[in-house]
Scaffold this motif. Structure first.
Motif, PDB file in Angstrom:
ATOM      1  N   MET A  17      30.399  15.421  87.413  1.00 46.92           N
ATOM      2  CA  MET A  17      30.551  16.040  86.100  1.00 46.92           C
ATOM      3  C   MET A  17      29.868  17.415  86.097  1.00 46.92           C
ATOM      4  O   MET A  17      28.883  17.632  86.814  1.00 46.92           O
ATOM      5  N   ARG A  63      28.643  20.650  83.290  1.00 50.83           N
ATOM      6  CA  ARG A  63      28.520  21.212  81.947  1.00 50.83           C
ATOM      7  C   ARG A  63      28.174  22.695  82.072  1.00 50.83           C
ATOM      8  O   ARG A  63      27.315  23.065  82.875  1.00 50.83           O
ATOM      9  N   TRP A 110      31.382  23.922  77.649  1.00 43.39           N
ATOM     10  CA  TRP A 110      32.425  23.067  78.205  1.00 43.39           C
ATOM     11  C   TRP A 110      31.778  21.998  79.061  1.00 43.39           C
ATOM     12  O   TRP A 110      30.830  22.262  79.798  1.00 43.39           O
ATOM     13  N   GLY A 124      33.097  18.564  81.560  1.00 41.04           N
ATOM     14  CA  GLY A 124      34.251  17.834  82.050  1.00 41.04           C
ATOM     15  C   GLY A 124      34.069  17.368  83.479  1.00 41.04           C
ATOM     16  O   GLY A 124      33.054  17.660  84.137  1.00 41.04           O
ATOM     17  N   THR A 127      40.319  24.898  79.101  1.00 41.78           N
ATOM     18  CA  THR A 127      39.496  24.144  78.138  1.00 41.78           C
ATOM     19  C   THR A 127      40.125  22.799  77.787  1.00 41.78           C
ATOM     20  O   THR A 127      39.434  21.889  77.330  1.00 41.78           O
ATOM     21  N   CYS A 183      41.077  20.524  79.731  1.00 44.61           N
ATOM     22  CA  CYS A 183      40.753  19.442  80.666  1.00 44.61           C
ATOM     23  C   CYS A 183      39.323  18.950  80.508  1.00 44.61           C
ATOM     24  O   CYS A 183      38.794  18.260  81.384  1.00 44.61           O
ATOM     25  N   GLY A 184      38.666  19.293  79.401  1.00 42.13           N
ATOM     26  CA  GLY A 184      37.313  18.820  79.146  1.00 42.13           C
ATOM     27  C   GLY A 184      36.995  18.908  77.667  1.00 42.13           C
ATOM     28  O   GLY A 184      37.886  19.082  76.831  1.00 42.13           O
TER      29      GLY A 184
END
Length: 270
Positions: free
Chosen positions: A38, A40, A70, A72, A138, A140-141
């Motif tokens: 992940m 951020r 963001w 994801g 944006t 995709c998360g």
């Protein structure tokens, strides 16, 4: 049998930070850590610079930048990201935005950005940086982008214009400079009950107080305070904290500090 279902999973996180500064924007590259699942990202642009005062009014404070975040799956992040950390605006200059880029075939694509704050005018405060519009990346998360806070207008009275705590962002615009025969500079009240910047006494040679940026115990940024005036000479506004607006100068002041805070980019991965 021992139930380990609720035991925390051991994890190691990677955290990197990038700051703007100098004559131009600061460019860096970020390499995705091996094994990350992940990511951020948080971007803060440069704050707008405060304005110099005129013969009848103090300068307006600069606006703070937008804040874009963001989070994801790391699988959707390229192995290498290119980072531009914006710089704060000088006197009456806009802040430079921050951005995350990836290189395609012969070109670069903007994945995320945080627009810088606008500069203050002779009697008007600068506007906050506009929020980023959602794009293909944006989607995709989890994505948010919040506009910055406007700076305070320059004042024609003996009290500079103050900046109240924002209800939508943790960054602050810059306060306005004072006008009149003996004016005190405007102050900035940050969020979460932190102490406001001190009002600079009229008639002295001390510039407005500089703002600040702290991450603990709560993330918050504070813009610069406004400058003072004696009626014949004014002092500069204070410099803004990261992403925050610079304070406006007092009446009859040449350009001084007034600088908006530089931008920054923060990336966590785990």
């Amino acid at each position: 049998m021992l139930d380990v279902f609720n035991f925390p999973t051991p994890q190691q996180s990677n955290y990197q930070e990038f700051y703007g500064g100098g004559a131009g924007t600061l460019r860096n590259s970020w390499n995705k850590p091996r094994g990350a699942s992940m990511v951020r990202i948080m971007l803060i642009g440069g704050g707008g610079g405060g304005a110099s005062g005129t013969s009848s009014v103090g300068g307006g404070g600069g606006g703070s930048s937008a804040v874009t975040s963001w989070i994801g799956p790391a699988i959707f992040i390229p192995d290498i990201l290119f980072i531009v950390a914006g710089t704060g605006g000088a006197t009456e200059s806009n802040g430079v935005g921050s951005g995350i880029y990836t290189r395609g075939v012969g070109t670069s694509y903007v994945l995320l950005s945080a627009n810088g704050g606008s500069a203050g005018g002779n009697s008007t405060g600068g506007s906050g940086g506009t929020a980023m519009s959602a794009n293909q990346f944006t989607a995709c998360g989890i994505f948010t982008s919040i506009a910055g806070q406007a700076g305070a207008a320059g004042s024609s009275s003996t009290s500079g214009s103050n900046v109240a705590a924002s209800a939508t962002t943790f960054l602050s615009g810059g306060a306005g400079g004072a006008g009149g025969a003996a004016g005190t500079g405007g102050s900035v009240t940050p969020n979460y009950g932190y102490t406001a910047l001190p009002v600079t006494t009229a008639g002295g040679s001390v510039a407005g107080a500089n703002g600040y940026f702290i991450t603990q115990p709560i993330l918050v940024g504070c813009g610069g305070a406004g400058g003072t005036t004696t009626g014949t000479a004014g002092t500069a506004g204070g410099r803004g904290g990261i992403g925050c607006g610079g304070g406006g100068s007092g009446e009859d002041s040449a350009s001084g500090r007034n600088q908006g805070g530089d931008g920054a980019v923060f990336i966590w991965s785990w």
